[in-house]
Structure formats: structure tokens, C-alpha cells
Enzyme design. Structure first.
Site, PDB file in Angstrom:
ATOM      1  N   ARG A 144       0.781  -1.064  -0.108  1.00 51.86           N
ATOM      2  CA  ARG A 144       0.017   0.085  -0.124  1.00 51.86           C
ATOM      3  C   ARG A 144       0.904   1.248   0.051  1.00 51.86           C
ATOM      4  NH1 ARG A 144      -2.799  -2.910   3.807  1.00 51.86           N
ATOM      5  NH2 ARG A 144      -4.693  -4.030   2.958  1.00 51.86           N
TER       6      ARG A 144
ATOM      7  N   LYS B 219       3.248  11.517 -11.396  1.00 51.32           N
ATOM      8  CA  LYS B 219       2.508  10.637 -12.167  1.00 51.32           C
ATOM      9  C   LYS B 219       3.357   9.326 -12.389  1.00 51.32           C
ATOM     10  CE  LYS B 219      -0.177  13.707 -15.168  1.00 51.32           C
ATOM     11  NZ  LYS B 219      -0.567  13.889 -16.470  1.00 51.32           N
TER      12      LYS B 219
ATOM     13  N   GLU C 256      10.401  18.783 -24.891  1.00 56.86           N
ATOM     14  CA  GLU C 256       9.914  19.022 -23.349  1.00 56.86           C
ATOM     15  C   GLU C 256      10.180  20.120 -22.946  1.00 56.86           C
ATOM     16  OE1 GLU C 256       6.960  17.126 -22.852  1.00 56.86           O
ATOM     17  OE2 GLU C 256       7.205  15.100 -23.423  1.00 56.86           O
TER      18      GLU C 256
ATOM     19  N   LYS D 233       7.643  23.006 -13.667  1.00 60.65           N
ATOM     20  CA  LYS D 233       6.836  21.785 -13.361  1.00 60.65           C
ATOM     21  C   LYS D 233       6.432  21.861 -12.013  1.00 60.65           C
ATOM     22  CE  LYS D 233       5.503  17.171 -14.391  1.00 60.65           C
ATOM     23  NZ  LYS D 233       5.620  16.115 -15.248  1.00 60.65           N
TER      24      LYS D 233
ATOM     25  N   GLU E 136      -4.187  17.529 -11.932  1.00 59.04           N
ATOM     26  CA  GLU E 136      -4.313  17.899 -13.339  1.00 59.04           C
ATOM     27  C   GLU E 136      -5.992  18.463 -13.357  1.00 59.04           C
ATOM     28  OE1 GLU E 136      -2.098  15.832 -16.316  1.00 59.04           O
ATOM     29  OE2 GLU E 136      -3.701  16.534 -17.755  1.00 59.04           O
TER      30      GLU E 136
ATOM     31  N   ARG F 186      -2.269  22.121 -14.805  1.00 56.15           N
ATOM     32  CA  ARG F 186      -1.414  21.101 -15.369  1.00 56.15           C
ATOM     33  C   ARG F 186      -1.480  20.774 -16.720  1.00 56.15           C
ATOM     34  NH1 ARG F 186       0.911  16.181 -11.370  1.00 56.15           N
ATOM     35  NH2 ARG F 186       2.538  15.427 -13.008  1.00 56.15           N
TER      36      ARG F 186
ATOM     37  N   ASN G 199       0.498  19.449 -21.523  1.00 53.28           N
ATOM     38  CA  ASN G 199       0.037  18.683 -22.677  1.00 53.28           C
ATOM     39  C   ASN G 199       0.465  19.378 -23.839  1.00 53.28           C
ATOM     40  OD1 ASN G 199      -0.403  16.271 -21.263  1.00 53.28           O
ATOM     41  ND2 ASN G 199      -2.443  17.280 -20.405  1.00 53.28           N
TER      42      ASN G 199
ATOM     43  N   HIS H  35       0.871  17.298 -27.135  1.00 49.69           N
ATOM     44  CA  HIS H  35       0.583  15.822 -26.857  1.00 49.69           C
ATOM     45  C   HIS H  35      -0.747  15.395 -27.463  1.00 49.69           C
ATOM     46  CE1 HIS H  35       3.802  16.804 -24.170  1.00 49.69           C
ATOM     47  NE2 HIS H  35       3.698  15.670 -23.668  1.00 49.69           N
TER      48      HIS H  35
ATOM     49  N   HIS I 120       0.133  12.140 -29.450  1.00 45.79           N
ATOM     50  CA  HIS I 120      -0.299  10.808 -29.029  1.00 45.79           C
ATOM     51  C   HIS I 120      -0.935   9.949 -30.376  1.00 45.79           C
ATOM     52  CE1 HIS I 120      -0.438  12.045 -24.531  1.00 45.79           C
ATOM     53  NE2 HIS I 120       0.806  11.539 -24.773  1.00 45.79           N
TER      54      HIS I 120
ATOM     55  N   HIS J 198       8.487   9.665 -28.603  1.00 46.84           N
ATOM     56  CA  HIS J 198       7.323  10.638 -27.875  1.00 46.84           C
ATOM     57  C   HIS J 198       7.775  11.892 -28.249  1.00 46.84           C
ATOM     58  CE1 HIS J 198       4.733  11.910 -24.892  1.00 46.84           C
ATOM     59  NE2 HIS J 198       5.430  12.731 -24.278  1.00 46.84           N
TER      60      HIS J 198
HETATM   61  N1  LIG Z   1       5.140  10.296 -15.569  1.00 52.60           N
HETATM   62  C1  LIG Z   1       5.272  11.173 -16.337  1.00 52.60           C
HETATM   63  O1  LIG Z   1       4.635  12.545 -15.656  1.00 52.60           O
HETATM   64  C2  LIG Z   1       5.677  10.977 -17.634  1.00 52.60           C
HETATM   65  C3  LIG Z   1       5.882  12.189 -18.426  1.00 52.60           C
HETATM   66  C4  LIG Z   1       6.515  12.090 -19.702  1.00 52.60           C
HETATM   67  C5  LIG Z   1       6.728  10.604 -20.164  1.00 52.60           C
HETATM   68  N2  LIG Z   1       6.751   9.950 -19.350  1.00 52.60           N
HETATM   69  C6  LIG Z   1       6.891   8.286 -19.758  1.00 52.60           C
HETATM   70  O2  LIG Z   1       8.190   8.120 -19.976  1.00 52.60           O
HETATM   71  C7  LIG Z   1       8.581   7.351 -20.972  1.00 52.60           C
HETATM   72  C8  LIG Z   1       9.643   7.511 -21.877  1.00 52.60           C
HETATM   73  O3  LIG Z   1      10.622   8.012 -21.111  1.00 52.60           O
HETATM   74  P1  LIG Z   1      12.159   8.480 -22.036  1.00 52.60           P
HETATM   75  O4  LIG Z   1      11.835   8.922 -23.074  1.00 52.60           O
HETATM   76  O5  LIG Z   1      13.180   8.719 -20.943  1.00 52.60           O
HETATM   77  O6  LIG Z   1      12.625   6.838 -22.440  1.00 52.60           O
HETATM   78  P2  LIG Z   1      13.029   5.501 -21.926  1.00 52.60           P
HETATM   79  O7  LIG Z   1      13.083   5.203 -20.251  1.00 52.60           O
HETATM   80  O8  LIG Z   1      12.909   4.242 -22.793  1.00 52.60           O
HETATM   81  O9  LIG Z   1      14.681   5.859 -22.002  1.00 52.60           O
HETATM   82  C9  LIG Z   1      14.931   6.110 -23.387  1.00 52.60           C
HETATM   83  C10 LIG Z   1      16.354   5.213 -23.859  1.00 52.60           C
HETATM   84  O10 LIG Z   1      17.490   5.596 -23.196  1.00 52.60           O
HETATM   85  C11 LIG Z   1      18.276   4.526 -22.697  1.00 52.60           C
HETATM   86  N3  LIG Z   1      18.888   5.231 -21.427  1.00 52.60           N
HETATM   87  C12 LIG Z   1      18.210   5.956 -20.213  1.00 52.60           C
HETATM   88  N4  LIG Z   1      19.273   6.657 -19.472  1.00 52.60           N
HETATM   89  C13 LIG Z   1      20.580   6.487 -20.398  1.00 52.60           C
HETATM   90  C14 LIG Z   1      21.679   7.022 -20.397  1.00 52.60           C
HETATM   91  N5  LIG Z   1      21.851   7.870 -19.376  1.00 52.60           N
HETATM   92  N6  LIG Z   1      22.666   6.624 -21.027  1.00 52.60           N
HETATM   93  C15 LIG Z   1      22.399   5.910 -22.195  1.00 52.60           C
HETATM   94  N7  LIG Z   1      21.181   5.692 -22.244  1.00 52.60           N
HETATM   95  C16 LIG Z   1      20.087   5.617 -21.454  1.00 52.60           C
HETATM   96  C17 LIG Z   1      17.068   3.781 -21.936  1.00 52.60           C
HETATM   97  O11 LIG Z   1      17.579   2.499 -21.781  1.00 52.60           O
HETATM   98  C18 LIG Z   1      16.074   3.844 -23.362  1.00 52.60           C
HETATM   99  O12 LIG Z   1      16.718   2.873 -24.591  1.00 52.60           O
HETATM  100  C19 LIG Z   1       7.271   6.767 -21.683  1.00 52.60           C
HETATM  101  O13 LIG Z   1       6.857   5.538 -21.148  1.00 52.60           O
HETATM  102  C20 LIG Z   1       6.092   7.899 -21.293  1.00 52.60           C
HETATM  103  O14 LIG Z   1       5.004   7.432 -21.002  1.00 52.60           O
HETATM  104  C21 LIG Z   1       6.023   9.748 -18.152  1.00 52.60           C
HETATM  105 ZN   LIG Z   2       5.661  14.517 -22.914  1.00 51.78          ZN
END
Ligand SMILES: NC(=O)c1ccc[n+]([C@@H]2O[C@H](COP(=O)([O-])OP(=O)(O)OC[C@H]3O[C@@H](n4cnc5c(N)ncnc54)[C@H](O)[C@@H]3O)[C@@H](O)[C@H]2O)c1
Ligand SMILES: [Zn+2]
Length: 368
Positions: A126, A148, A190, A232, A242, A246, A250, A253, A257, A269
Site C-alpha cells: 500500500r 504521475k 519537453e 513543473k 491535473e 497542469r 500537454n 501531446h 499521441h 514521444h
Molecule cells: N510520469 C510522467 O509524468 C511522464 C511524463 C512524460 C513521459 N512519461 C513516460 O516516460 C516514458 C519515456 O521516457 P524516456 O524518453 O526517458 O524513455 P526510456 O525510459 O525508454 O529511455 C530511452 C532510452 O534511453 C536509455 N537510457 C536511459 N538513460 C540513459 C543514459 N544515461 N545513457 C544511455 N542510455 C540511456 C534507455 O535504456 C532507453 O533505451 C514513456 O513511457 C512515457 O509515457 C511519463
Molecule cells: Zn511528454
């Protein structure tokens, strides 16, 4: 030993009353975790993937107090890492290690690791302590801050999740030196977003600092990350769940999306958000609510960061169907975040699809 204050260039507080937490930004911070996070419990589970682990896991492990029991769970690299199945496997790891409610989960990786680890922390027993160590630019400026958390369901992305704030976020931007150019650019998309929706001065600073940012120079990076996190943090403190402001985060987005969902294999993304931002700006130009000079500045900055400003070719029905599934849709009406000037955006309900389609068509690449 105290954390080396010179390594920390910025400390930002996310103000959420008793759930407030610090964001530490600097260089070589992974080796100083014990000093930065003095209240770490005795049981720690690090969630990461093999690629990130190969670069940074040893440093993180060595930095944790020797008295702690540390286990590591690696998830597969890529978006499928945050699946229901992998969520279940992490739960197995925690339960098999007899971890209790006093344990902590540390996310070491990009947004995929952070989103899954956060949902694990929110739901194991929990809710247990959660720490974010983001290693992609996107995770450092966006996903690690704000609470999130989510995993994917076969029916769609991020369908299962929770709002769950970390205890602290440790951003060591030297980690970005190993990141691919493409993933780095996605984080910049972003960052540009924050300038457009919230801070015209920051947008102008980004324009003036394209070259050092593209070269990943530490000082420029530290400021870009810190200002993004500050914005942020302010927005999250005002509207954690949101219901209002907030949603401005987007920008681009809803279009993005749709592109991501239809072109999953070829668009990231941040790239889809960049193209979506260009479409939103173009839509406002058509409505005479944004000047052509401002639209040019937006598109020019995105291009300078190696990001696309044209959409891939999709049919009108594909666009409409995907945009109708957006979480901002109310009573069947699409709602879009639209810039009214650089530094300000609004959420608008769309009553007439035709001008939206005109903007999309005008920015559709003929070569794809
Ligand atoms: N929670 C939120 O508010 C929020 C906001 C935006 C996006 N997201 C989510 O985030 C995800 C995308 O995140 P991302 O773009 O970081 O992608 P990711 O986590 O897939 O990372 C991208 C690539 O970089 C590699 N990597 C990570 N750190 C590295 C480093 N220091 N050196 C070399 N390689 C490295 C990873 O292994 C991967 O292959 C999506 O699932 C999206 O839905 C969440
Ligand atoms: Zn985004």
C-alpha cells in the site's frame, strides 16, 4: 561526510505540504547518494534496465550505505518494460526478498523505469518510499517530477497508474553524456514546451543557447533542467491532479499521441510532441491568434534541436479517431492546449474539426 555543495548547482523544492520533496540537480551526484538521501531505509530495491545498469549501477550501489540490504531488479529496455507482466515480476522480487513496508524503491533510468518503479512503490504494501534517479533528459525535466506513475495495458498506454510523489529526485546531468542524440533531442522537446506555455524569457534563453545545449555543455544543461523542473514544480504544486493548469503541460501531446499510436515503431514521444507543437502553433496562426513571427520562432527552435516540425502522413479518420481518445476529451469534444503567445497557452474546446484538419494537412510531410 556532507554532499559536495559544488556538485549541486540547483536545489528545487516541490511544494506539496507534508508530501513536499527536493530535487537536487548537479554533476557526479550518483556517488553522493548517501549524503543527499540521509533517511534511506535498510531495505532498498533498485529498478533499472541492463543498459542503464551497465553505465551507472555500480556507482549507485557503491554510494549506498554498506548496512543496507540492496536488491536490483532489471526490466527489459523499451516501452514494453512498463507492462503488467513486468510489474508482476518486480512484485515477485520484493516479496521473495521479504521486503516490508519500510523498504524503499529507487528508479534508476529513463521515464519507462521511473513510471513502473513509481507504480510499484505506490502499490507494494500500500505504498513505500520512492526515490527517482532519472537518467534521460526527458525523465530529468518531466517524468521524474510531479508524481504521475503508470504502466501500460494491452488496451493502451499508461492506463493503469497512480499519483504518487517521490521522497526526492536526484538529477545528475553528467549521465546525459551517454544518451543517444535522438533521446537527448526528445528531452529538448519537453523543455521547449515549458518555454512556450509558461515562460517567454526561458524560451528566449533557449533560442540564445541552442549551440551549448546541442553540445550538452554542463552549465547550459544545468540551467535548462533547473528552470524546467522549477516550472513543473510550480505547476504541480498548484494543480497536482491535473484539474486545471497542469493540463497546459500537454501542449502538442494530443496531436503527438495520435502520431505515436499510429507510427509506434518510427516516432519517439518527444518527436511526436515536437510535430504536435508545430501543428498547435500553426492552428493558432490560422485563427489569427498567434503571429507568423512567433510560429516561425517555435518551429525554428524545434528544428535547431533536431526535432521534426512536420507530421507523418495519416488519414483524416486516423487523426480524428486517435484524438477522440485523448484524456482531455469532454462530452465527445476534443480539447487542445493552444499557445496564444510565446509564454502563454490555454486549453480550448474544439467545436469545429475542419480548421484542425486544415492545420494538420498544412503541416503534413509529403515525403512520408
Ligand atoms: N510520469 C510522467 O509524468 C511522464 C511524463 C512524460 C513521459 N512519461 C513516460 O516516460 C516514458 C519515456 O521516457 P524516456 O524518453 O526517458 O524513455 P526510456 O525510459 O525508454 O529511455 C530511452 C532510452 O534511453 C536509455 N537510457 C536511459 N538513460 C540513459 C543514459 N544515461 N545513457 C544511455 N542510455 C540511456 C534507455 O535504456 C532507453 O533505451 C514513456 O513511457 C512515457 O509515457 C511519463
Ligand atoms: Zn511528454
Amino acid at each position: 561526510m556532507q554532499a559536495n555543495p559544488e556538485a549541486i548547482s540547483h536545489r528545487i523544492q516541490v511544494g506539496l505540504a507534508e508530501r513536499s520533496y527536493p530535487i537536487f540537480i548537479g554533476q557526479q551526484l550518483l556517488s553522493q547518494l548517501a549524503d543527499l538521501l540521509p533517511r534511506l531505509p535498510q531495505q532498498i530495491c533498485i529498478i533499472t534496465n541492463a543498459l542503464v545498469a551497465s553505465h551507472y549501477l555500480a556507482t549507485v550501489r557503491d554510494a549506498l550505505p554498506a548496512s543496507c540490504k540492496v536488491i536490483v531488479h532489471e526490466i527489459p529496455d523499451g516501452e514494453h518494460g512498463k507492462s503488467l507482466e513486468n510489474y508482476g515480476l518486480v512484485m515477485d522480487t520484493l516479496i521473495n526478498a521479504s521486503f516490508n513496508r519500510d523498504c524503499a524503491v529507487i528508479a534508476l533510468g529513463g521515464g519507462v523505469v521511473g513510471d513502473l518503479a513509481g507504480f510499484v512503490a505506490a502499490t507494494f504494501q500500500r505504498g513505500v518510499a520512492f526515490y527517482q534517479i532519472p537518467t534521460t533528459l526527458l525523465a530529468q525535466v518531466d517524468s521524474s517530477v510531479g508524481g504521475k506513475t503508470a504502466i501500460n495495458h494491452p488496451g493502451g498506454k499508461n492506463l493503469v497508474g497512480a499519483f504518487y510523489q517521490p521522497q526526492a529526485v536526484v538529477i545528475s546531468h553528467d549521465c546525459l553524456l551517454t544518451l543517444s542524440d535522438r533521446d537527448y533531442a526528445c528531452g529538448l522537446a519537453e523543455i521547449v514546451k515549458y518555454g512556450i506555455v509558461y515562460d517567454a524569457d526561458f524560451f528566449a534563453w533557449l533560442e540564445a543557447n541552442q549551440q551549448p545545449l546541442n553540445a550538452r555543455e554542463p552549465q547550459a544543461l544545468a540551467y535548462a533542467i533547473a528552470r524546467s523542473c522549477e516550472i513543473k514544480a510550480e505547476i504541480v504544486a498548484a494543480d497536482e491532479h491535473e484539474h486545471g493548469i497542469r493540463a497546459l503541460l500537454n501542449l502538442g501531446h494530443t496531436f503527438g499521441h495520435a502520431i505515436e499510436a499510429e507510427c509506434y515503431a518510427s516516432w519517439r514521444h518527444g518527436e511526436a510532441v515536437a510535430a504536435g507543437t508545430a501543428i498547435a502553433a500553426h492552428f493558432m496562426l490560422q485563427q489569427s491568434e498567434l503571429s507568423s513571427a512567433e510560429v516561425e520562432r517555435i518551429c525554428h527552435l524545434l528544428s535547431a534541436f533536431g526535432l521534426p516540425t512536420q507530421a507523418p502522413h495519416l488519414s483524416e479518420s486516423q487523426w480524428q479517431a486517435r484524438m477522440q481518445r485523448d484524456k482531455k476529451v469532454q462530452a465527445g469534444r476534443i480539447r487542445l492546449v493552444l499557445p496564444t503567445r510565446i509564454g502563454h497557452a490555454e486549453v480550448r474546446t474544439i467545436t469545429d474539426w475542419q480548421p484542425v484538419w486544415t492545420a494538420i494537412s498544412a503541416l503534413t510531410s509529403t515525403s512520408s
